[in-house]
Scaffold this active site. Structure first.
Site, PDB file in Angstrom:
ATOM      1  N   GLU A  39     -70.345  18.732 132.812  1.00 36.47           N
ATOM      2  CA  GLU A  39     -70.613  20.103 132.393  1.00 36.47           C
ATOM      3  C   GLU A  39     -69.309  20.819 132.095  1.00 36.47           C
ATOM      4  O   GLU A  39     -68.417  20.833 132.944  1.00 36.47           O
ATOM      5  CB  GLU A  39     -71.374  20.845 133.501  1.00 36.47           C
ATOM      6  CG  GLU A  39     -71.799  22.241 133.098  1.00 36.47           C
ATOM      7  CD  GLU A  39     -72.509  22.983 134.236  1.00 36.47           C
ATOM      8  OE1 GLU A  39     -71.872  23.186 135.286  1.00 36.47           O
ATOM      9  OE2 GLU A  39     -73.672  23.350 134.064  1.00 36.47           O
ATOM     10  N   TYR A  56     -71.458  26.832 126.214  1.00 36.63           N
ATOM     11  CA  TYR A  56     -71.854  25.968 127.339  1.00 36.63           C
ATOM     12  C   TYR A  56     -72.104  24.578 126.782  1.00 36.63           C
ATOM     13  O   TYR A  56     -72.715  24.429 125.721  1.00 36.63           O
ATOM     14  CB  TYR A  56     -73.143  26.495 127.991  1.00 36.63           C
ATOM     15  CG  TYR A  56     -73.671  25.548 129.038  1.00 36.63           C
ATOM     16  CD1 TYR A  56     -73.276  25.681 130.369  1.00 36.63           C
ATOM     17  CD2 TYR A  56     -74.516  24.495 128.689  1.00 36.63           C
ATOM     18  CE1 TYR A  56     -73.723  24.780 131.328  1.00 36.63           C
ATOM     19  CE2 TYR A  56     -74.955  23.592 129.645  1.00 36.63           C
ATOM     20  CZ  TYR A  56     -74.553  23.744 130.949  1.00 36.63           C
ATOM     21  OH  TYR A  56     -74.983  22.839 131.895  1.00 36.63           O
TER      22      TYR A  56
END
Ligand code: ADP
Ligand code: MG
Length: 213
Positions: free
Chosen positions: A197, A109
């Protein structure tokens, strides 16, 4: 302004971040055509809707033949995708993105957010990619790395390298990870973004760091 995955990938690619080869399609026939143009023998068909959690809801399908692409598309076009982010009414699917399937060895992530209390860009990273950040925060909080960028100096290579080391990236991939982090940082700054993101950011079996979402 919300943007679709395929638009985000085009932007990130312009900032030097690797993304899988892919193309947009507005019909099953076009999706098959695009898969052939991309080449290879495994593709991912991805519903383009403004919501995350598509994978679990049937909006991301691995396909290995024209038939599978056709079938996946028929289950998407004109249908509503209901994910935990869309609400019960769901979101209509009018286009899909077809891309080459990557052989993944590790999913991470990576997020760049504006930390409101300090008014600084904060980098959030974790080795537990592929699941939502909220789940990582509650289930694997120790896997999360946070690093704040000093606005006066920007993101320095040593800081990016430190993040890469903390993620356990092997030494041969550190330079690539630093380029990826610097690319995200530049994108964030130049586009005045609210958030960048990448989830998952993967390491492929052939040692490339690629943004998949
Ligand atoms: P969402 O976050 O909306 O569920 P993603 O684009 O993250 O959608 O896709 C879900 C999962 O599908 C990813 O976590 C990844 O494991 C897999 N995936 C997505 N794109 C690819 C790709 N090009 N190659 C291989 N796997 C992929
Ligand atoms: Mg995702």
């Amino acid at each position: 302004m919300d943007i679709h995955e395929y638009q985000a990938k085009e932007i990130l690619s312009n900032f030097g971040i690797l993304v899988p080869p892919g193309a947009l399609a507005y019909s099953p026939e076009q999706a098959i055509y695009q898969a052939r143009a991309i080449g290879g023998n495994q593709w991912i068909v991805k519903a383009q809707v403004h919501a995350g959690g598509r994978g679990k809801a049937g909006g991301v399908k691995v396909c290995e033949s024209d038939y599978e692409i056709q079938e996946s598309c028929e289950n998407m076009f004109g249908k509503k995708l209901i994910t935990h982010q869309t609400g019960p009414e769901g979101k209509g699917i009018y286009r899909v993105y077809v891309e080459a399937a990557m052989q993944i060895s590790c999913e991470m992530y990576l997020g760049f957010v504006l930390d409101r209390t300090t008014q600084r860009i904060m980098i959030v990273a974790s080795t537990e990619g592929g699941v939502e950040i909220e789940d990582i925060t509650s289930n694997r909080p120790n896997s999360i790395i946070r690093s704040t960028v000093e606005p006066a100096v920007g993101l320095r290579d040593f800081q990016a390298r430190e993040i890469a080391f903390k993620l356990g990236i092997s030494s041969s991939l550190i330079a690539q990870m630093v380029r990826t982090l610097q690319g995200c940082y530049l994108a964030f700054r130049e586009l005045d973004a609210t958030m960048v993101e990448i989830n998952p950011l993967v390491i492929t079996n052939d040692d490339r760091i690629v943004a998949l979402d």
